[in-house]
Design a protein around this motif. Structure first.
Motif, mmCIF file in Angstrom:
data_model
loop_
_atom_site.group_PDB
_atom_site.id
_atom_site.type_symbol
_atom_site.label_atom_id
_atom_site.label_comp_id
_atom_site.label_asym_id
_atom_site.label_seq_id
_atom_site.Cartn_x
_atom_site.Cartn_y
_atom_site.Cartn_z
ATOM 1 N N VAL A 124 60.492 7.969 63.004
ATOM 2 C CA VAL A 124 61.749 8.691 62.811
ATOM 3 C C VAL A 124 62.587 8.025 61.729
ATOM 4 O O VAL A 124 63.250 8.685 60.934
ATOM 5 N N LEU A 125 62.518 6.683 61.697
ATOM 6 C CA LEU A 125 63.271 5.936 60.681
ATOM 7 C C LEU A 125 62.875 6.387 59.285
ATOM 8 O O LEU A 125 63.723 6.723 58.450
ATOM 9 N N VAL A 126 61.568 6.413 59.035
ATOM 10 C CA VAL A 126 61.097 6.811 57.705
ATOM 11 C C VAL A 126 61.519 8.250 57.415
ATOM 12 O O VAL A 126 62.007 8.560 56.332
ATOM 13 N N ALA A 127 61.355 9.123 58.431
ATOM 14 C CA ALA A 127 61.736 10.523 58.239
ATOM 15 C C ALA A 127 63.202 10.633 57.878
ATOM 16 O O ALA A 127 63.573 11.336 56.933
ATOM 17 N N SER A 128 64.069 9.899 58.611
ATOM 18 C CA SER A 128 65.496 10.065 58.366
ATOM 19 C C SER A 128 65.896 9.444 57.031
ATOM 20 O O SER A 128 66.813 9.928 56.378
ATOM 21 N N GLU A 129 65.189 8.397 56.604
ATOM 22 C CA GLU A 129 65.538 7.819 55.299
ATOM 23 C C GLU A 129 65.123 8.727 54.160
ATOM 24 O O GLU A 129 65.755 8.754 53.106
ATOM 25 N N ILE A 130 64.021 9.485 54.382
ATOM 26 C CA ILE A 130 63.596 10.408 53.335
ATOM 27 C C ILE A 130 64.595 11.557 53.218
ATOM 28 O O ILE A 130 64.924 12.015 52.134
ATOM 29 N N VAL A 131 65.100 12.009 54.373
ATOM 30 C CA VAL A 131 65.982 13.173 54.350
ATOM 31 C C VAL A 131 67.403 12.786 53.949
ATOM 32 O O VAL A 131 68.000 13.424 53.081
ATOM 33 N N ALA A 132 67.950 11.760 54.573
ATOM 34 C CA ALA A 132 69.362 11.486 54.364
ATOM 35 C C ALA A 132 69.659 10.002 54.393
ATOM 36 O O ALA A 132 69.941 9.454 55.445
ATOM 37 N N ALA A 133 69.557 9.352 53.253
ATOM 38 C CA ALA A 133 69.993 7.968 53.174
ATOM 39 C C ALA A 133 70.222 7.648 51.712
ATOM 40 O O ALA A 133 69.738 8.353 50.825
ATOM 41 N N ASP A 134 70.964 6.570 51.456
ATOM 42 C CA ASP A 134 71.137 6.172 50.073
ATOM 43 C C ASP A 134 70.536 4.789 49.824
ATOM 44 O O ASP A 134 70.795 4.169 48.816
ATOM 45 N N SER A 135 69.745 4.316 50.788
ATOM 46 C CA SER A 135 69.047 3.054 50.588
ATOM 47 C C SER A 135 67.899 3.007 51.578
ATOM 48 O O SER A 135 67.764 3.880 52.423
ATOM 49 N N GLY A 136 67.068 1.997 51.464
ATOM 50 C CA GLY A 136 65.963 1.855 52.410
ATOM 51 C C GLY A 136 64.631 2.236 51.795
ATOM 52 O O GLY A 136 64.570 2.809 50.705
ATOM 53 N N LEU A 137 63.572 1.911 52.510
ATOM 54 C CA LEU A 137 62.231 2.103 51.963
ATOM 55 C C LEU A 137 61.881 3.582 51.838
ATOM 56 O O LEU A 137 61.240 3.990 50.869
ATOM 57 N N GLY A 138 62.301 4.392 52.826
ATOM 58 C CA GLY A 138 62.034 5.828 52.743
ATOM 59 C C GLY A 138 62.735 6.431 51.534
ATOM 60 O O GLY A 138 62.171 7.258 50.808
ATOM 61 N N PHE A 139 63.957 5.972 51.285
ATOM 62 C CA PHE A 139 64.719 6.417 50.119
ATOM 63 C C PHE A 139 64.006 6.019 48.831
ATOM 64 O O PHE A 139 63.935 6.791 47.875
ATOM 65 N N MET A 140 63.445 4.800 48.849
ATOM 66 C CA MET A 140 62.727 4.306 47.676
ATOM 67 C C MET A 140 61.512 5.185 47.394
ATOM 68 O O MET A 140 61.248 5.555 46.244
ATOM 69 N N ILE A 141 60.770 5.548 48.459
ATOM 70 C CA ILE A 141 59.604 6.424 48.296
ATOM 71 C C ILE A 141 60.029 7.766 47.727
ATOM 72 O O ILE A 141 59.434 8.290 46.784
ATOM 73 N N GLN A 142 61.088 8.312 48.302
ATOM 74 C CA GLN A 142 61.552 9.630 47.881
ATOM 75 C C GLN A 142 61.998 9.592 46.415
ATOM 76 O O GLN A 142 61.683 10.491 45.638
ATOM 77 N N GLY A 143 62.713 8.504 46.049
ATOM 78 C CA GLY A 143 63.132 8.361 44.664
ATOM 79 C C GLY A 143 61.938 8.263 43.729
ATOM 80 O O GLY A 143 61.908 8.888 42.666
ATOM 81 N N GLY A 144 60.947 7.493 44.139
ATOM 82 C CA GLY A 144 59.736 7.350 43.328
ATOM 83 C C GLY A 144 59.044 8.684 43.130
ATOM 84 O O GLY A 144 58.583 8.997 42.036
ATOM 85 N N ARG A 145 59.029 9.497 44.189
ATOM 86 C CA ARG A 145 58.385 10.798 44.079
ATOM 87 C C ARG A 145 59.125 11.683 43.067
ATOM 88 O O ARG A 145 58.517 12.341 42.238
ATOM 89 N N MET A 146 60.465 11.624 43.153
ATOM 90 C CA MET A 146 61.231 12.506 42.270
ATOM 91 C C MET A 146 61.070 12.122 40.815
ATOM 92 O O MET A 146 61.146 12.977 39.944
ATOM 93 N N ARG A 147 60.848 10.827 40.556
ATOM 94 C CA ARG A 147 60.653 10.397 39.170
ATOM 95 C C ARG A 147 59.180 10.425 38.777
ATOM 96 O O ARG A 147 58.823 9.907 37.720
ATOM 97 N N LEU A 148 58.314 10.961 39.628
ATOM 98 C CA LEU A 148 56.854 10.935 39.425
ATOM 99 C C LEU A 148 56.372 9.516 39.186
ATOM 100 O O LEU A 148 55.495 9.277 38.366
ATOM 101 N N ASP A 149 56.992 8.563 39.888
ATOM 102 C CA ASP A 149 56.716 7.149 39.696
ATOM 103 C C ASP A 149 55.821 6.714 40.866
ATOM 104 O O ASP A 149 56.282 6.134 41.835
ATOM 105 N N THR A 150 54.536 7.048 40.766
ATOM 106 C CA THR A 150 53.635 6.845 41.901
ATOM 107 C C THR A 150 53.499 5.381 42.345
ATOM 108 O O THR A 150 53.408 5.126 43.538
ATOM 109 N N PRO A 151 53.477 4.403 41.407
ATOM 110 C CA PRO A 151 53.396 3.019 41.886
ATOM 111 C C PRO A 151 54.521 2.662 42.865
ATOM 112 O O PRO A 151 54.275 1.991 43.872
ATOM 113 N N THR A 152 55.743 3.159 42.601
ATOM 114 C CA THR A 152 56.847 2.862 43.510
ATOM 115 C C THR A 152 56.581 3.452 44.889
ATOM 116 O O THR A 152 56.851 2.823 45.914
ATOM 117 N N VAL A 153 56.022 4.689 44.909
ATOM 118 C CA VAL A 153 55.684 5.306 46.189
ATOM 119 C C VAL A 153 54.721 4.409 46.962
ATOM 120 O O VAL A 153 54.907 4.144 48.155
#
Lengths: 277, 290
Positions: A210-239
């Motif tokens: 749930v933590l990962v899910a909630s960070e992907i949906v609504a957070a401004d920091s955290g590992l899930g946020f980092m993954i989501q940001g990497g995806r949006m920039r097509l930055d696969t290594p970050t994912v």
């Protein structure tokens, strides 16, 4: 890549020289991983897969090093862990006493069963949008949702543990002149503890999800946020860096809980039940 | 672009609080009568639970009615029920339910087949396939939502990437339960089949499969719970082409339309209970060996 092939050759030579030093199973697992890495690196190098779709392991390691150097990874780990640990401990402090209460007075559980079942079957991420409206974007909705996710496994396991306490054990204490508190202290708590630990481990698994899910949906920091940001920039290594960090953190905490469970269940015959996580 | 722009509810279409409370008490009366007439269907313990649930709903209605909490943030249940009926009547709700149920059923079927197959491969035929285990363990510890980013890169926006992560969520509980089931097979039964001239595949059909059936059901029940978590997550990030209950929830949240958020939450909880009950039905279907 040359280093990987070198490791493969060294291990094979070691195995040829002495069978005892490198076990068959260890050898097979290690080889499978090394071949996988060489395969991943090679296919991307020669352009079989696009590097956007599957980051080469070397790029992932470089990116992780870069983030570690800049302190970006540490910040995200810290905020993820803060959320998770606070949510988890709030759930534990609420669920364990409540489970104990409803386990002892099991007639009382009848009253809340439908309401509790309904809440239990609502997946925590579905509560997330509501929590965001109630608490605003930030730490609170994530912590709330993690608490909800961890609560029910711990609550139900504690209740089951308390109910399965042998009546004869309670009666022994009462025959010896003990009162309710003695029964609680010497019988119910020790016998329910392994069951509580099972609940804690299941709750940990759900909470982590749930933590990962909630960070992907609504957070401004955290590992899930980092993954989501990497995806949006097509930055696969970050994912991949994010996923690997989540993997390592999850494994470490699960190992810690497993040890704790072993330590707690040592008195119970056949303790340490199998958990599907 | 938001798709959830419905014609707003007319004043006449919203149940008034008094009306709502009347309907609630009528339902409660009917249930009480049913409890007297058919005590084995509507049992006394169920009545107790429903009474508490009813109490919660009534106090929630009153809290919104007297505006103790801002009714925009906490819409009264009467409004939620009216909106649910309205969305159903214009056919919007059916589309979202169909989309969500389609995804989770698809992924669940895939996970059941692949989980049992791979579980038997790595435990029953462990000599050949045990190397798969460490890969699977590495994949397992990364929670399904974390695969979302990769799934979108691999499969694009659409049902496929959503189904992929739902499959990942359901797959591992089923896989692990199948592995645990194979470990619980009694050696005596295996040897009986072998003594009567059966080979390894006879053992698999006659002994192993009936034993793991019940373990896999346990895994499936845990899996469907995780499946609901992942399907909602996937839809919240609108992976799958702007459809599904999770998307409806998130879209209405952005529009601050909490009533629709609540409709979605309740429907997902209800569907979760239904799916759990369906899997429970399969419990007694195959007799176990013990």
């Amino acid at each position: 890549m040359a280093a990987l092939v070198a490791v493969m050759i060294v291990v094979t030579v070691l195995r040829a020289s002495s069978q005892d030093l490198v076990g068959a199973k260890f050898y097979r697992v290690l080889m499978a991983w090394l071949i996988f890495f060489v395969f991943a690196e090679g296919t991307i190098y020669y352009g079989v897969f696009k590097s956007i779709l599957l980051a080469p392991p070397t790029a992932v390691i470089h990116r992780a090093m870069f983030y570690l150097e800049k302190g970006y990874l540490q910040i995200n780990i810290a905020s993820t862990m803060f959320r998770f640990i606070s949510g988890f401990f709030i759930a534990l402090t609420l669920a364990a006493p409540l489970g104990l209460l409803f386990g002892v007075y099991d007639k009382a559980y009848e009253w809340i069963a439908p309401a509790s079942n309904f809440l239990r079957m609502t997946p925590p991420p579905a509560i997330l949008p509501f929590a965001i409206i109630m608490f605003g974007i930030g730490e609170a909705p994530a912590v709330f949702v993690i608490t909800v996710g961890c609560f029910f496994p711990i609550f139900l396991a504690t209740m089951r543990g308390v109910r399965e306490v042998e009546t004869i054990h309670k009666e022994v204490v009462q025959t010896m002149g003990g009162d309710q508190m003695d029964v609680l202290k010497h019988v119910i708590l020790p016998s329910a503890l392994p069951s509580v630990m099972t609940g804690v481990r299941i709750g940990f698994g759900i909470g982590w999800l749930v933590l990962v899910a909630s960070e992907i949906v609504a957070a401004d920091s955290g590992l899930g946020f980092m993954i989501q940001g990497g995806r949006m920039r097509l930055d696969t290594p970050t994912v991949f860096v994010g996923m690997a960090t989540i993997c390592i953190l999850g494994l470490t905490m699960d190992m810690f809980l497993k040890q704790l469970e072993k330590y707690v269940t040592v008195r119970k015959k056949g303790g340490g039940e199998y958990i599907y996580y | 672009m938001h798709g959830t722009v419905f014609p707003p509810l007319e004043i006449g279409e919203v149940l008034s609080t008094v009306h709502f409370l009347e309907i609630l008490s009528a339902i409660f009366l009917i249930l009480t009568v049913l409890n007297r007439l058919l005590p084995h269907i509507v049992s006394a313990s169920l009545m107790k639970g429903l009474a508490v649930l009813g109490g919660i709903i009534v106090s929630w209605e009153l809290i919104s009615f007297y505006e103790i909490i801002n009714p925009v943030l906490l819409p009264p249940p009467s409004r939620v029920v009216s909106l649910m009926a309205h969305l159903w009547s214009i056919g919007f709700l059916q589309t979202q339910i169909y989309s969500t149920v389609y995804k989770i059923t698809y992924a669940f079927t895939l996970a059941l087949v692949s989980g049992v197959t791979i579980g038997i491969m790595i435990s029953y035929f462990s000599n050949t396939f045990s190397f798969l285990e460490s890969f699977l363990n590495a994949i397992r510890v990364v929670p399904a939502p974390a695969w979302l980013a990769l799934a979108i890169l691999w499969f694009g926006i659409g049902h496929a990437s959503a189904i992929f992560i739902i499959w990942l969520g359901i797959f591992f509980p089923i896989l692990l339960s199948a592995v645990a089931g194979v470990a619980k097979v009694e050696q005596v039964q295996v040897e009986t089949v072998l003594t009567f001239g059966g080979d390894k595949y006879d053992v698999l059909l006659e002994v192993v499969l009936p034993v793991i059936y019940h373990h896999v059901l346990t895994g499936a029940r845990i899996g469907i719970g995780i499946g609901w978590i992942t399907v909602v997550t996937a839809e919240l990030v609108s992976v799958s082409a702007n459809s599904g209950l999770g998307w409806m929830i998130n879209d209405s949240r952005i529009l601050l339309d909490i009533t629709t958020v609540m409709v979605g939450m309740f429907l997902i909880g209800f569907l979760g209970i239904v799916s759990d009950a369906i899997i429970n039905r399969f419990e007694g279907l195959v007799p176990g060996w013990d």
